[in-house]
Enzyme design. Sequence first.
Site: not given
Lengths: 365, 629
Positions: B325, B368, B381
């Site tokens: 991420s 989310h 997310c």
Amino acid sequence: MFDRRLIVNFDWVLLLLVCLLTGIGILNLYSATSTWSAAATPVYLKQFYWLGIGLVIALSVCLFDYRNLEYFATPLYVLNVLLLVAVLVVGKTSMGATRWLNLGFFNLQPSEIMKLMIIVVMARYFSVKDQVQGYNFKELWMPFALLGVPVLLIMKQPYLGTAMLVIFIASSMALFAGIQRRTLISLSLMGLAAVGGGWFLLHDYQKQRIKTFLDPERDPLGAGYHIIQSKIAVGSGGLFGKGFMQGTQSQLSFLPERHTDFAFSVFAEEWGFTGCLILLLCYLLLVTWGIYTARRANDLFGMYLALGVSAMLFWHIVVNLGMVIGLLPVVGVPLPLFSYGGTSMVTTMIGVGILLNVSMRRFMF
Amino acid sequence: MRTMKVRTRWVDLPRLKNRFVLFSLAAVVVFAILLLRLWYLQIISVDQYRQLSEKNRIRYLPVAAERGPVYDHDGTLLVDNRPGFTIAALRQEVEDSDRLLSSLAGYLDVDKEQLEERWMAGKRLPRYRPVPLAVDVGWDNVERVQENAVDLPGVLTLVTPIRAYPYGEMASHLFGYLGEITEEELASGDYNNYRGGDFIGQNGLERFLEDYLRGLEGERLLEVDVKGKELRTLKTLEPTPGKKVFLTLRKELQLAAEEAIGDQAGAAVALDVRSGAVLALVSKPSFDPALFARGIYPEEWLELLQNSRHPLQNKALRGQYPPGSTFKLVTALAVLESGLVGPDYTVDCSGRIEVGPREFRCWKKKGHGETNLKKAIRESCDVFFYDVSLKIGIDKIAETARQLGLGSVSDFRPARERSGLIPDSAWKKRRFNDRWYNGETVIAAIGQGYDLVTPMQLAVMTAAIANNGKVLRPYVVERVEDFDGNVLSLTEPEVLKVAEIEQKDFDALKAGLVAVVNEPHGTGWLSRMPDVTVAGKTGTAQVIRMKSDEEEEKIKDEDIEYRFRDHGLFVSYAPAEAPEIAIAVVIEHGSHGSTAAAPVSKAILQAYFAEDDDTAPEDEVPVPEGEIE
């Protein structure tokens, strides 16, 4: 019998020359052994004592008219040969050679005495059997025998250096006496053949020395070491030398046998070519003075005696110097008056005594 | 006395008269020959024999130069030298090497073979140079050798400087180590000042700075006698020590990072955002450089090589990991910069998205809900980034990544890096001769799939974002000085490239990064600090099979579980308002960036800001850093 003329005619030149050379030699020994432990009597001091003993011997030799030697020559010679035989039977062995007779208080080296004895017997022979035309084979068999017996005995010890010197001394005297041309040529050829044949009779260490002499680099740390280090010492001395006590080759012990056979290398390193020139001139003067003494001798026997002693000194000097400067193989021959050693000193001083003896009695009949 | 008749006076024989002259002349000639020979030796060949006599008495002993010391930014000594005893032998004085080595092996408590090996290697040296047989010998053994010196002709005890590391294994990868110069290197002709047995930097700074660190060997001329006894020193040529090296590294940060990583495998890089100066560079597990300094034993070397966690590899530069991420920073900037999506664009995250025939999940199964960019970054997310990545496509993402320093080496010169991998459609075509699929785009957008980065690249990227687009060349050597304090080399900060990204796009991203750490639900919540605003991004990289070092092929059974755990990543910078420091942390198989990597980052930041408070004010801003602000 003792005459005032003996004092008047005393050969001071010779005595001074001998003392001068020995003095330089002692100085040189002082430098050569300066790094040695101080525990024992220093070598130079011992050599000084030997000089004293030598002078006493030389002067003692002067006391008796050399002409008496003529009558004792044969028995003394026979005794000397017997001693050589005794060496082979009961002699003291050291480093693979048997050269000494242990007499309790000192070690006698009969081969050393033979150098002098050969002079005496040769002088006697040539002075008695003078040949105007020169000697031929028939007349030389006696000198041959006189020379051959002790030489073979000495070689058996084995002591090649001394055997060679005895031969050189006798040959010089014979040459002076005169040898017929044809005989001389034949003898030379025979000599060459003997050298060739002798090679096979040599001991290994003797062959080794000769091989090493021809090519020292063959074994730089072994047999060639002496020659290489000596040449380095001599060569690095240059014109004026490294200075007294400053020779690195000798002071740092790279030079072997530097107080005996290689004492001259120490001198050459520290005093350079200049010093060597002076020293060699002194030695040349010593030899020619000996010949001069012979020329002035009263009779043939005295003349041959002086000549023989000159030859002995000459060959010692030449063989030793030739060895340390790499012209001749390493044979253990000391430099007279210069190398440390009682035996050499005594032999040389007896020779000097004979010269003085002959010289001071030159006007007597 | 008998009659005189038998006596002949020689004057009666005139033929003998000339012979005296003849014999005298012969003597003169022979003496002249002797003198000629002396002339030849003493006058003509004097130089040759002088040299030989000097060679006899003079022993040259090399005096090893100390290698240059290495300091950190604050002048703390990090790498130094200590005196060590080397037992050596002079070939020119050893006659029976077999016997000598046998008795020496006994006194030194080592195998004779080991000494023999060294002895044989020493045959390449000139005869007058001592052959080192045992390096860094203990005092007890040295004493035994010296007591028995009589039995060991030609053996010398030399004092030689040996590399010392006051902080043990700290930054061992950065420093690298020394090794004996190899035959090939000597033969190559590039190392003319080196001799067999010399040590040379093998990698890291020791190699990079070899020319500075290596001093100039000195020499002692000793007079020795025939037994090799040293009599006096004739001349001493003092060795010139190596140059002093000052690093940008900060010991406190380095130690804090290493302590925080602890026994885990991983890497951390901290850079000064303003200059690119490396403040900390950690790779774990590390090795003990002291082993190399004293000469590493084969079994120790083998152990390091075979260790499955690769202690010899500098993971900060050579470890390639999926960015996970943390790559969303790139994707976010690419999206913002494309103008297709604004900060207010929202995606309704239901926990999954369908791309073509396949379904892609968000890490949060429940989803989310309504998510804008800031929330997407804060809560990481995945669905939001799947969605936007498809709007701009892989090539746009890859281009942005490259602008920020990914996909190629960071040009950190002291050691070799790996370049990582930023895939695009052209690469796919080249590599697999296949077209790029949308499914691959969404995976790449969240830093999985083909994406590979090194911790250094991540740090450079983070610093570039923190300073709004300037990609700086990371450097660690601040300056090199000689012992008189003259600066021989000074590294100036260098801007490699400036990303063509608008300020408002950076601002939008940075708001998200601050939220990650400082707002509730932020994934980096655990690394927030009371006095300093930290901006960061977590990452969790799935461990997929990658082509990498050959050693990886050999997987041990007991390691499998550990090996398939996810890597934890965290990138951050602080203070958010005026960034000074950027950090990238990768913890191998640490499972989550937030739990494994973020605390390391926090430890570094704490050390950094505590240091600022504690140290004297004049130390606050280093000289080169001031110029770039």
